[in-house]
Scaffold this active site. Sequence first.
Site, PDB file in Angstrom:
ATOM      1  N   ARG A   8       0.829  -1.212   0.000  1.00  0.00           N
ATOM      2  CA  ARG A   8       0.000   0.000   0.000  1.00  0.00           C
ATOM      3  C   ARG A   8       0.861   1.259   0.000  1.00  0.00           C
ATOM      4  NH1 ARG A   8      -3.424  -0.376   5.045  1.00  0.00           N
ATOM      5  NH2 ARG A   8      -1.492  -1.327   5.759  1.00  0.00           N
ATOM      6  N   ASN A  52      -6.054  -2.832   1.912  1.00  0.00           N
ATOM      7  CA  ASN A  52      -5.973  -4.286   2.020  1.00  0.00           C
ATOM      8  C   ASN A  52      -7.382  -4.853   2.096  1.00  0.00           C
ATOM      9  OD1 ASN A  52      -3.173  -4.454   2.084  1.00  0.00           O
ATOM     10  ND2 ASN A  52      -3.057  -4.460   4.308  1.00  0.00           N
TER      11      ASN A  52
END
Length: 94
Positions: free
Chosen positions: A22, A40
């Site tokens: 990320r 996520n």
Amino acid sequence: MFDHDKAVRVRISGKVQGVGFRYWTRDEAVRLGLTGWVRNEEDGAVVAVIAGPDSAISTMIERFRRGPSGASVSSVETEATQLEKNPTDFRITR
């Protein structure tokens, strides 16, 4: 004001959680001038919505196929999407 040519929802599967995916996505997106978000998923995938010029989106999708060091990407699925409002930055969400 940002001008977005299009927006794409991207689902990245494989070993993509616990490897900084990320944060890497945010950094790469900002470098390319893209806006949107990344998060996520409970099933182990990472999902992102990226908005910006076609060429930058295409470049980001290619980068998703490699991912950051430590990641092992098995699939990248994309679909065009509509944004309710134009994002002004790129965020990591939960």
